[in-house]
Design a protein around this motif. Sequence first.
Motif, PDB file in Angstrom:
ATOM      1  N   PRO A  29       0.826  -1.403  -0.359  1.00 59.58           N
ATOM      2  CA  PRO A  29      -0.113  -0.069  -0.123  1.00 59.58           C
ATOM      3  C   PRO A  29       0.798   1.194  -0.131  1.00 59.58           C
ATOM      4  N   SER A  33       0.704   4.432  -3.020  1.00 65.88           N
ATOM      5  CA  SER A  33       0.914   5.665  -2.702  1.00 65.88           C
ATOM      6  C   SER A  33       1.792   6.337  -2.986  1.00 65.88           C
ATOM      7  N   TYR A 250      -6.531  14.330   4.736  1.00 64.39           N
ATOM      8  CA  TYR A 250      -7.322  13.454   4.393  1.00 64.39           C
ATOM      9  C   TYR A 250      -8.724  14.363   3.899  1.00 64.39           C
ATOM     10  N   PHE A 254     -10.340  12.907   0.636  1.00 56.65           N
ATOM     11  CA  PHE A 254     -11.864  11.809   0.760  1.00 56.65           C
ATOM     12  C   PHE A 254     -12.275  13.182   0.616  1.00 56.65           C
TER      13      PHE A 254
ATOM     14  N   PRO B  70     -23.326   3.512   8.256  1.00 57.69           N
ATOM     15  CA  PRO B  70     -23.727   4.650   9.463  1.00 57.69           C
ATOM     16  C   PRO B  70     -23.548   5.731   8.895  1.00 57.69           C
ATOM     17  N   GLU B  73     -20.489   7.725   8.501  1.00 56.53           N
ATOM     18  CA  GLU B  73     -19.092   7.504   7.946  1.00 56.53           C
ATOM     19  C   GLU B  73     -19.391   7.022   6.174  1.00 56.53           C
ATOM     20  N   LYS B  77     -16.577   5.618   3.535  1.00 58.43           N
ATOM     21  CA  LYS B  77     -16.595   4.352   3.023  1.00 58.43           C
ATOM     22  C   LYS B  77     -17.131   4.055   1.590  1.00 58.43           C
ATOM     23  N   VAL B  80     -13.277   5.304  -0.630  1.00 58.66           N
ATOM     24  CA  VAL B  80     -12.848   4.521  -0.741  1.00 58.66           C
ATOM     25  C   VAL B  80     -13.425   3.609  -1.926  1.00 58.66           C
TER      26      VAL B  80
ATOM     27  N   GLN C 143      -5.096   6.854   7.502  1.00 61.43           N
ATOM     28  CA  GLN C 143      -5.744   7.713   5.993  1.00 61.43           C
ATOM     29  C   GLN C 143      -5.407   7.474   5.285  1.00 61.43           C
ATOM     30  N   LEU C 145      -3.575   5.103   3.034  1.00 56.80           N
ATOM     31  CA  LEU C 145      -3.483   3.739   2.758  1.00 56.80           C
ATOM     32  C   LEU C 145      -4.974   2.922   3.365  1.00 56.80           C
ATOM     33  N   LEU C 146      -6.080   4.088   3.204  1.00 55.87           N
ATOM     34  CA  LEU C 146      -7.159   3.399   2.732  1.00 55.87           C
ATOM     35  C   LEU C 146      -7.684   2.775   2.131  1.00 55.87           C
ATOM     36  N   PHE C 150      -7.382  -1.195   0.888  1.00 55.42           N
ATOM     37  CA  PHE C 150      -8.981  -2.330   0.367  1.00 55.42           C
ATOM     38  C   PHE C 150      -8.411  -2.919  -1.162  1.00 55.42           C
ATOM     39  N   ASN C 230     -10.796  -2.214  19.716  1.00 53.31           N
ATOM     40  CA  ASN C 230     -11.230  -0.565  19.713  1.00 53.31           C
ATOM     41  C   ASN C 230     -11.435  -0.241  18.207  1.00 53.31           C
ATOM     42  N   PHE C 232     -12.573   0.599  13.982  1.00 48.63           N
ATOM     43  CA  PHE C 232     -13.737   1.384  13.806  1.00 48.63           C
ATOM     44  C   PHE C 232     -13.588   1.704  12.676  1.00 48.63           C
ATOM     45  N   LEU C 233     -12.691   2.449  12.421  1.00 51.77           N
ATOM     46  CA  LEU C 233     -13.056   3.003  10.493  1.00 51.77           C
ATOM     47  C   LEU C 233     -12.097   1.484   9.266  1.00 51.77           C
ATOM     48  N   LEU C 236     -14.730  -0.728   9.457  1.00 58.42           N
ATOM     49  CA  LEU C 236     -15.886  -0.423   8.646  1.00 58.42           C
ATOM     50  C   LEU C 236     -16.098  -0.955   7.503  1.00 58.42           C
ATOM     51  N   ILE C 237     -14.966  -0.509   6.716  1.00 60.50           N
ATOM     52  CA  ILE C 237     -14.327  -0.527   4.838  1.00 60.50           C
ATOM     53  C   ILE C 237     -14.558  -1.521   4.571  1.00 60.50           C
ATOM     54  N   ILE C 239     -15.857  -4.815   5.540  1.00 62.69           N
ATOM     55  CA  ILE C 239     -16.697  -5.479   5.928  1.00 62.69           C
ATOM     56  C   ILE C 239     -17.920  -5.046   5.880  1.00 62.69           C
ATOM     57  N   PHE C 245     -19.575  -7.960  11.183  1.00 59.75           N
ATOM     58  CA  PHE C 245     -19.378  -6.836  11.887  1.00 59.75           C
ATOM     59  C   PHE C 245     -19.050  -6.854  13.152  1.00 59.75           C
ATOM     60  N   LYS C 252     -22.010   1.607  16.338  1.00 64.28           N
ATOM     61  CA  LYS C 252     -22.248   3.076  15.438  1.00 64.28           C
ATOM     62  C   LYS C 252     -23.535   2.874  14.453  1.00 64.28           C
TER      63      LYS C 252
END
Lengths: 292, 430, 298
Positions: A29, A33, A250, A254, B70, B73, B77, B80, C143, C145-146, C150, C230, C232-233, C236-237, C239, C245, C252
């Motif tokens: 990754p 990037s 960010y 995004f 949600p 987000e 999502k 991405v 962020q 590398l998301l 993916f 913990n 989260f982000l 979320l992306i 799954i 989940f 959330k």
Amino acid sequence: MFKRIWKARSGYLFILPKFILFTVFVLVPIVWSLFVSFQEYRIFGTEWVGLRNFIDAFQDDLFWQAVSNTLRYAVVVTPASVIIALVLASLIHPLRAGAQTFFRASFYLPTVASSVVIAMVWRWIFQTRFGLANYFLGLLGVEPINWLHSSAWALKSVILMAVLTPPGTGIILYLAAMGSIPDSLYEAARIDGANRFMQWWKITVPLVRPTTLYLLIVSTIGSFQVFDRVMMMTQGGPGYATTTIVHRIYNVAFRDFQFGYAGAMSMLLFAAVIILALIQSKLVSSDVEYKG
Amino acid sequence: MTRKLNIFLVLVLVLAVSASAFANWTGTITLWDCPRWGNEEDDKFHWIKGKIAEFEASHPGVKIELVETPWAELGEKLSVAIAGRAWPDVVPVDISGAINRSHLEQGVVEALDDYMTPEELEDFFPGALEAYTYKGKLYGIPMSMTVHVMILNLDHFEEAGVEPPENGRWTWDEFVEKAKALTFDSDGDGVIDKYGFSTYILPGYYEAWPFFYMDGAQPLVDNKFGFNTPEAISAIQKLVDLKFVHGAAPIEMGSSDVGGTFRALAREGERFVAIQPWNTWAIATVTGEGVNHMPNIMIAEYPIGELGRPVSIGGAGGWVIMHQRDRAKMDVVVELVKFLSTTEEQYTFATNYGTFPARKSAEAMDPFADQPHMARAAQMVEFAVPLPEHPNWAQIDDRIQAELQLIFAGEKTVEQGMNDAAAQIERLLR
Amino acid sequence: MKRLRASNVGIAIIYLVLIVWAIISLIPLYWVFTTSIQQPDEVAIMPPKLIPSVISRYLPLRLAGEKEAATALVDGALESYRLLFRKTQMNRWFLNSLLISISATAGILLLDSMAAFSFAKKEFPGRDFLFWVMVGTMTIPGQVLLVPMFMVVRELNVVNTPWAVLLPQLSMVFGVFLLKQFMLTIPSELIEAARIDGASEFGIYWRVMVPLAKPGLATLGILTFTSSWNSFLWPLIAIQKSEWFTLPVGLKMLQDQNLVNYGLLMAGAAVAAVPMIIVFLSFQQYFVKGLTLGGVKG
């Protein structure tokens, strides 16, 4: 050369499983990037633009504002959190087991509770009207401060919050490291007439240097990447007074969908922090072994 | 010879198969949705699940995969997924946020003009269609409309002895007068603790903006920045003066604190502001059960400025179809989206979820017959103007809102702030 | 040796400050648990109610014979939890998180300790370069590398499975750095002695390094579990199906579009906090000293 590699093969074998995972999920990754940072990334076909993203970053007033904000934050928070962790761990370490557990738990567990809650607590503390901070100021006869929503105080408030939040991870790391220091060393020092403080300064502090280096570097990285906690307090404002580097990245990635530009800024961040990390590792040599 | 025959037969076979596929497409459609209203088991996705079951029953071979997401987000999502070139088929967004104009420019969203007949389009309010139109093409099917309104705490008005505006309409001067009268010291300790007006400033949110349009200004006019014109500056200055000259707004006004602003209006035990602008979702919240229930409110228009009529900012919500490679599949996806946005469904949304329908036929069913506040808010849709249509709008908005925050914090004058913004925005407009 | 009064007082003050600070930092946790049992109309009042009504008023009501009011009080207190568990998939999400976090912790402890042993105590060409490359990658903000992550996960065809969440967690590098620093302090003589005694490399790792690095391993275990629990982000992306989940994502999903339900939020946070507290309390006993020198014979 290849003979050396064969002789050292166990070294490579032990890191191999980790390295495979690292390559697939981290290195690939990052290389993607890096490539994208030389392009203008589009969904259907991208365009190579060479160094243009980097040049844009240098001319981006918001990027530099973010750099300035982040530097001001990191310069205070990184040393503060490492020093505070060391001092608190040193105070907790000599206590008996039950007390130690209480302090370890109370300083570490809140970090796992929920960052949402912690942000709520701090927002309440810094609220202009009904907040705790201004309440105390009022008792002292001082005018209330617009903590979170004035350019003069917003960044300071965030820094203050970071410094006052006990560095739970650092504390338990130092405690673990101090736990490994052999008692015999302290015995010998006491016999030599050293008092508590001298023992701490001459034995404990130098011997936890490996942990100090780790915390310095990780803290530096964390400070330079600060985003969530600032977002929750001030949303980057007022104006751009608390916009940090990662916040800028960010938004560019995004909100504006410019992944190439975001990648370029990330590469600049990477370069700056890795240089800092290497400097720190030279200054804090962690060539330390505990001998009985 | 046999070889050519074989090739010919294969071609015929391929044509036959693809023709039949075209006739009756089967496969999986990926649909994202976010929590709506709950049923007895508090399943906030029960509505979409029900519709999916119905659609699958009437379209054998078509499977719809629901991805629960949600709200907060959804944008990330989706970004991405788009950047990773693995986007879903249907998304519940408008085209000014998570999907924005730059996505449209890149061809990631399907234009629906070829799939809607003039009769179908006729049933939608022009404002709703406008919100989904870019460069003359329609990029989604509207499900609901939104508008910004002023919410008035009539208990506060009563306590101060102030008359609310007749039928919710007022001029700027009347508004200022009332706001000042609503600002007073209610517990006699010498400190003013109740205020007439407040609001917040945050990129992507427009509660305060109709005030800036009040004297005739618009943020972009003919692709030039319009907020540093005399009409804009006079309008912004009026709101600034409300805070600093007339003292009718608390110090928090103009900050980015959304939650705090709302609590100051609605939260029981914490109310101290009488008038605030909000998007229509807030009406459902303050008229519903819970700590934010306000027993005595009125919905009013934004005050009238030099423009001579009230202004509000409106938008729409609905469904967007992402780029499809398979045109046979596209037909089915369009069917699905139309199925989800029928008059009945929009009426259901209006009565259960508290949104204004985007279809005239749904509105004609009078979903708010017993909700006078929603009905009053619905009347303001005719004054609503949409947000500007520029591909870089998100960045432009960010600059404007940043300067506004500084202006309302008293750190810059209106001219300074807007001129500083202008320099940056010129670049973005090119 | 007589100690000065002043320094005694000084020490007392320091410890007093420490205790006060410790209690204050427990406030967020306290807030989570008490808000989760507040009455629905008293949730998130500002300033918050220090002692939830169910605790302060239950006894007085029972003693006054107001049985119904007392029961209603308890009902109200449990309302947030009731809302939470009505969503029948809560159990599933809890299990998903448990499965992933336990696997991540076990995997990281094994892989990272092996790698750390190598970086700390072995010589091989390129060792320092590889190490600093790994550490250097920590500086890239997640962020960015998301998107490529993916794409990697899609290529590997694991989207929508727990592997999509687990594998990236196993590839985190900070544990290697952390354990390397711990292992540096272990005297090399012990390793030499074991080697002379004919132990294999893996034997040295398992019998010498791992026991001596227990405090470091315990710390890493805690950090890994909490970071995985913990997270989260990324889940979320990665799954799409709600049955996979993790807990933070599922929680959330219970929030509405525009207004936060604080009671529900806190009940969810309380439930989420319990495993982390358990893991912390079980692992932190390994911080004891004395497991080091003198006890290991070659």
